[in-house]
Motif scaffolding. Sequence first.
Motif, PDB file in Angstrom:
ATOM      1  N   THR A   1      12.302  72.139 -83.471  1.00  0.00           N
ATOM      2  CA  THR A   1      13.758  72.269 -83.390  1.00  0.00           C
ATOM      3  C   THR A   1      14.397  72.097 -84.760  1.00  0.00           C
ATOM      4  OG1 THR A   1      13.785  71.461 -81.106  1.00  0.00           O
ATOM      5  CG2 THR A   1      15.855  71.364 -82.326  1.00  0.00           C
TER       6      THR A   1
ATOM      7  N   LEU B   1      21.665  78.662 -80.850  1.00  0.00           N
ATOM      8  CA  LEU B   1      21.875  77.221 -80.970  1.00  0.00           C
ATOM      9  C   LEU B   1      22.485  76.606 -79.719  1.00  0.00           C
ATOM     10  CD1 LEU B   1      23.292  76.980 -84.621  1.00  0.00           C
ATOM     11  CD2 LEU B   1      21.092  76.113 -83.816  1.00  0.00           C
TER      12      LEU B   1
ATOM     13  N   ASP C   1      22.417  65.756 -82.595  1.00  0.00           N
ATOM     14  CA  ASP C   1      21.138  66.231 -83.122  1.00  0.00           C
ATOM     15  C   ASP C   1      21.355  67.312 -84.164  1.00  0.00           C
ATOM     16  OD1 ASP C   1      19.302  64.576 -81.807  1.00  0.00           O
ATOM     17  OD2 ASP C   1      19.478  65.741 -79.972  1.00  0.00           O
TER      18      ASP C   1
ATOM     19  N   VAL D   1      18.225  65.272 -86.284  1.00  0.00           N
ATOM     20  CA  VAL D   1      17.294  65.723 -85.263  1.00  0.00           C
ATOM     21  C   VAL D   1      15.871  65.343 -85.663  1.00  0.00           C
ATOM     22  CG1 VAL D   1      16.920  68.023 -86.243  1.00  0.00           C
ATOM     23  CG2 VAL D   1      16.704  67.675 -83.771  1.00  0.00           C
TER      24      VAL D   1
ATOM     25  N   ARG E   1      26.793  72.982 -77.906  1.00  0.00           N
ATOM     26  CA  ARG E   1      26.612  71.577 -78.271  1.00  0.00           C
ATOM     27  C   ARG E   1      25.937  71.451 -79.635  1.00  0.00           C
ATOM     28  NH1 ARG E   1      28.120  66.244 -76.680  1.00  0.00           N
ATOM     29  NH2 ARG E   1      26.663  64.859 -77.768  1.00  0.00           N
ATOM     30  N   GLN E   2      24.917  72.269 -79.881  1.00  0.00           N
ATOM     31  CA  GLN E   2      24.227  72.205 -81.164  1.00  0.00           C
ATOM     32  C   GLN E   2      25.138  72.671 -82.293  1.00  0.00           C
ATOM     33  OE1 GLN E   2      20.992  70.959 -81.455  1.00  0.00           O
ATOM     34  NE2 GLN E   2      21.532  70.904 -83.635  1.00  0.00           N
TER      35      GLN E   2
ATOM     36  N   ASP F   1      27.208  69.759 -83.165  1.00  0.00           N
ATOM     37  CA  ASP F   1      26.428  68.769 -83.919  1.00  0.00           C
ATOM     38  C   ASP F   1      26.291  69.174 -85.391  1.00  0.00           C
ATOM     39  OD1 ASP F   1      26.121  67.407 -81.559  1.00  0.00           O
ATOM     40  OD2 ASP F   1      24.018  67.935 -81.269  1.00  0.00           O
ATOM     41  N   GLU F   2      26.025  70.448 -85.632  1.00  0.00           N
ATOM     42  CA  GLU F   2      25.842  70.892 -87.009  1.00  0.00           C
ATOM     43  C   GLU F   2      27.156  70.821 -87.780  1.00  0.00           C
ATOM     44  OE1 GLU F   2      23.014  70.914 -87.901  1.00  0.00           O
ATOM     45  OE2 GLU F   2      21.720  71.629 -86.295  1.00  0.00           O
TER      46      GLU F   2
ATOM     47  N   ASN G   1      16.481  75.092 -86.660  1.00  0.00           N
ATOM     48  CA  ASN G   1      17.890  74.914 -86.998  1.00  0.00           C
ATOM     49  C   ASN G   1      18.114  74.959 -88.507  1.00  0.00           C
ATOM     50  OD1 ASN G   1      18.171  74.644 -84.282  1.00  0.00           O
ATOM     51  ND2 ASN G   1      18.802  72.503 -84.307  1.00  0.00           N
TER      52      ASN G   1
END
Length: 477
Positions: free
Chosen positions: A100, A273, A90, A95, A276-277, A280-281, A104
Amino acid sequence: MSAPTAAPIPTPTAPGRLPLIGHGLRLVRDPLPFIASLREHGSVVRIRIGPTPAYVVTDPALARRVLVTDAAHFPKGGKYYDALRVFLGDGVATVADGDTHLRNRRLMQPMFSKAHIAERGNAMIEQVRTMVSGWPAHEPRDMFAGMNEITLATFLVAVFGADLPAHLEGEFTALMPEIMRGTIRQVILPPWISRLPLPANRAHTDRVARLRALIDQAIDHHTAPRGSAWADGTSGPASEDGATGTEACPHTSEARRQQGGLFKTLIGVEDQLGRRQLQDEAITLLAGAIETTGTTLAWALYEIARNPAIERRLREELASVCEDRPLRYHDLDQLPYGRRVLQEAIRKYGVSWMVTRTTARDIVLGGHLIPEGADVVWSPYLHQHDPAYYPDPDTFDPDRWETDRAAATRGSFLAFGDGRRKCIGENFAWVELQIILATILQLWPRFEMTSRPPRAQAVITVKPDALTMEFHSDSVG
C-alpha cells in the motif's frame, strides 16, 4: 542479517526514570536537553515513555542503518506514528510499510517532480509577494505565527490552486497548531491517559474531525465544475445572459485547469485511492508543508537578524541575480548562499526532535539487543548537533554547507529522513523556503527583532517560544 558472533552489550538506561511515567516528565519539561544528554550514555540508550521502553539511537551511523541499510527490520511505527495516525490517517508518511505504501507513493510522486513544481512556481511567488508586501511597517509581528500563515497560503495555492475559499485557509491556520500540540501530548504521555474522556482528549478528537471535514471541502471545491454548487455554497461565474460554467465561456474548463494545483495529479487517480485515502494524503501534505517550513523560516529570520554579515551576503547575492526586478522561479538555482542559510537553520533547529520506528524481530544494533516490537527512537535534532560531524554545533554557520566541508556531514543530516521513507515533499519544501526568504529580503530592506532571543520549544517541530520582528522600508535605522 546473520546472527551476532559475540554476546550483546548491555543497553544503558537513561537516569531520572520515575515510577509509572518513566522519563515522561523529562520529555515534557526539558525534551531537547534530555535527548541531547543521551549521547554521553552510549550509542543506544534505553528510556521509558510511561511504562513502555524505547531505544534511542544517538549515533547517526546507526540511525542510517535503521532508515536505510536495515530498513526492512525497522518498519515505521511506534508511539510517534500512532499519535500522528490519529489525524494523518494512513497517509504516505504514516501508512505501514508494504504494498500500500509503495503504491500510494508511486501515485503521489509525480506531483512532486521538479517539472510539476515549476508549473506552480510563479503562482507561489505571486502569493508570497502579495502577503509580504501587505505587512504594515514598524509594527511587531509574531514571526512563528506569521511564517506558518504564509507557508499555509503558499501551500494551498500550489496544491489546490488559486481559488480556494478564504474561510478554509483561516480555519486551517487556527486548527493546525492546536492539533500539533495535542499530538505530541499523546506521544509522550502513557497511552491510558490518551484514552480517558478528558477535556483535552475530547478537544483533540473534535479538532481532528473538523480538519478532515475541511479537507473534504477543499477536495470537493477543487473537483467541482464551474457552474455547479461548490463546497462553500457558491456557484461558478455567470455571463451577462445568466449562463454559468462552460455555457458562459468555452474556455472556462481550460482556465479552471490552469488554476488547478499539484493536487490535480491525485484527483486523477481518486478511483485507485478512494476518498478516505485522498483525505489522508491531503492532510499529510498539509501537516508536513506548514509547521516544518514555517518553523525553519522563523529560525532563519532570527539568525539573519542577529548576524549582519549573513544578511549582507544574502542581499548581495539576491541583488546580483535579480537586480531591480521581482524574483522569478528560475532564479532559485542561482541563490546557493540563500539555500545554505536555510539548510543551516534546518540543521541547528531540528526540525523534528523525536521520530520512531519499531523492530520487526529481535535485532542487534550497535552491539545492543533490541527486542521484537520495541520502539526505536532517532532524533534529527540530536544527530545534527553531534560535534563529531558538526564542529561547534551551536554556532550558526551557513558556510559549513559549502561542497568541500559538507562532505564530512554526509549521512548525519536527517531532517527529511532517509531511505525508502524519505520525505516525499523535500523538493517542494526547498522551493517554498527559498521563495519566501528571498521575497522577504527583496521587499523589506531592513528588519529587526523586537523580542528577547527565543528559546527552542519542542512540540512536533522545534519552534521558537517567542519571536517578534519589525520590518522597515528604509535600509538605515
